[in-house]
Scaffold this motif. Sequence first.
Motif, PDB file in Angstrom:
ATOM      1  N   UNK A  78       0.875  -1.592   0.091  1.00 37.60           N
ATOM      2  CA  UNK A  78       0.147   0.131   0.058  1.00 37.60           C
ATOM      3  C   UNK A  78       0.492   1.115  -0.103  1.00 37.60           C
ATOM      4  N   UNK A  79       1.991   1.749   0.252  1.00 37.93           N
ATOM      5  CA  UNK A  79       2.997   2.460   0.486  1.00 37.93           C
ATOM      6  C   UNK A  79       2.963   3.000  -0.955  1.00 37.93           C
ATOM      7  N   UNK A  80       2.394   2.180  -2.097  1.00 32.71           N
ATOM      8  CA  UNK A  80       3.008   2.407  -3.275  1.00 32.71           C
ATOM      9  C   UNK A  80       1.883   3.435  -3.471  1.00 32.71           C
ATOM     10  N   UNK A  81       0.886   3.192  -3.080  1.00 31.34           N
ATOM     11  CA  UNK A  81      -0.997   3.603  -3.692  1.00 31.34           C
ATOM     12  C   UNK A  81      -1.378   4.475  -2.721  1.00 31.34           C
ATOM     13  N   UNK A  82      -0.765   5.414  -1.824  1.00 31.73           N
ATOM     14  CA  UNK A  82      -0.614   6.611  -0.452  1.00 31.73           C
ATOM     15  C   UNK A  82      -2.023   6.972  -1.520  1.00 31.73           C
ATOM     16  N   UNK A  83      -1.699   7.642  -2.402  1.00 34.03           N
ATOM     17  CA  UNK A  83      -2.508   9.069  -2.804  1.00 34.03           C
ATOM     18  C   UNK A  83      -3.367   8.109  -4.078  1.00 34.03           C
ATOM     19  N   UNK A  84      -3.928   6.629  -3.992  1.00 38.47           N
ATOM     20  CA  UNK A  84      -4.567   6.160  -5.451  1.00 38.47           C
ATOM     21  C   UNK A  84      -5.530   5.221  -4.318  1.00 38.47           C
ATOM     22  N   UNK A  85      -5.811   5.102  -2.990  1.00 33.52           N
ATOM     23  CA  UNK A  85      -6.150   3.878  -2.253  1.00 33.52           C
ATOM     24  C   UNK A  85      -7.594   2.796  -3.410  1.00 33.52           C
ATOM     25  N   UNK A  86      -7.972   3.787  -4.101  1.00 35.59           N
ATOM     26  CA  UNK A  86      -8.686   3.259  -5.023  1.00 35.59           C
ATOM     27  C   UNK A  86      -8.939   1.885  -5.708  1.00 35.59           C
ATOM     28  N   UNK A  87      -7.729   2.360  -6.534  1.00 36.44           N
ATOM     29  CA  UNK A  87      -7.218   1.598  -7.467  1.00 36.44           C
ATOM     30  C   UNK A  87      -6.519  -0.112  -6.390  1.00 36.44           C
ATOM     31  N   UNK A  88      -6.029   0.468  -5.043  1.00 34.66           N
ATOM     32  CA  UNK A  88      -5.707  -0.688  -4.136  1.00 34.66           C
ATOM     33  C   UNK A  88      -6.272  -1.397  -3.851  1.00 34.66           C
ATOM     34  N   UNK A  89      -8.025  -0.659  -3.595  1.00 37.09           N
ATOM     35  CA  UNK A  89      -8.496  -1.832  -2.864  1.00 37.09           C
ATOM     36  C   UNK A  89      -9.284  -2.051  -4.174  1.00 37.09           C
ATOM     37  N   UNK A  90      -9.577  -2.208  -5.433  1.00 37.30           N
ATOM     38  CA  UNK A  90      -9.651  -3.063  -6.175  1.00 37.30           C
ATOM     39  C   UNK A  90      -8.585  -4.304  -6.309  1.00 37.30           C
TER      40      UNK A  90
END
Length: 417
Positions: free
Chosen positions: A205-217
């Motif tokens: 998740x450290x690579x998705x801090x500004x993109x939480x929705x793509x991470x959830x998906x």
Amino acid sequence: MLSTTTAFSDWLRDVCARQPEAARLLAAPEEEQRRRGYFHTLREIFQQPSSWIRTAEQLTELASDLAPFVAGLRNLILTGSGSSEYTGHCVRLGLQHRLGVNTLAIGGGVLLTHSAQALPPGRPALLVSIARSGDSPESVGAVALLLESQPEVRHLVFTCNADGKLATSFRGDSRVHVIVLEDETNDRSLVMTSSFTNLVIAVQFLGFLHEPEPFRLRSRKLSGIVTGLLEVHFGTLARIGSLDFKRAVFLGSGARFGAAREAALKMLEMTAGQVSAMAETYLGLRHGPMSFVHADTLVVCYLSSNPTARAYESDLMRELDQKNLGMLKVIVGEDVPPELVRHQDVVIDCPGLADVGDDAAPVIDVVVGQLLGFFRCLREGLRPDSPSESGVINRVVQSFALHFPAGHSSDPSGGGQ
């Protein structure tokens, strides 16, 4: 969705209806499951798809807390010991690509023995410590050493144990931020299964801090892929794990080499060393390690979705076939070319794997390794929850002396259980 207890129980019944081997193991009375020593391990393997969704939700809620630790970095260092070190290898390339920051995975023991010499130059830097229990001696020792000797290094801890020393020892230090995953991820089995994959998901998740929705998906997609894997291939992996192979080689490229290292460790741990296991890259296998592949060797191939990597991997698999090496290949991937499959080989098809990409795939690969190790453990007459009957290895590494440089103020006798 499998993120609730009710949904998980319903899904487990559905798996048992489809997979007779799962039904046989899970239908046994709890007393028998505990006697045979698989009560914890099997449930911890099965809980992974549902726990990944909850871990993803937990981390996305912490985005604003984590952002300052990543801002302005010149170096990101991932550290842990044993399986926790391999977590770093699974996520390193993905984080480096997404953050644009030099990212290294360094074993906790290396930090103890070589301290600042092991770290890349350039500050500020972030040290991410990864641990299931956080009670291994080097977990606390490495952080304590660097807090004093490298004051410009920030510290972020991911652990599954709220009561572990790594989670509790630095509460008064503003340079250390601790994230504790849900208690269910703190595997009770000796071997790490769901703790490993949930730590991978969390650190990614450290690579998705500004993109939480793509991470959830992406996490939901990964959950769906491994759900299908367990529903379709559980019995197949049970059969393969019960075969009489004496050696196992796990092959992977990029982030999936980290999964290969973890899968090889699972085979070694769960069989108490009775099956020799090795991890290697496809290209690296040619440089000597191919001599390890005999007629009694299981070869597990994590097949990349990336076309260039897949081309190299396919060439190596054809070479193995031409030289008639290995008992059989287990090929894990999506849209596996038929010409790579010999008559005795097995394909673990994972629809959707190409969509999530190779950097996300290690958690899927590792589940295959977990099940192969689990069933080979049972075949050896061992107990997956505690396969080391002689106590050679333990759930938490036993205490050992910590030797800090002269003048260091920390107590070198700390750490351990």
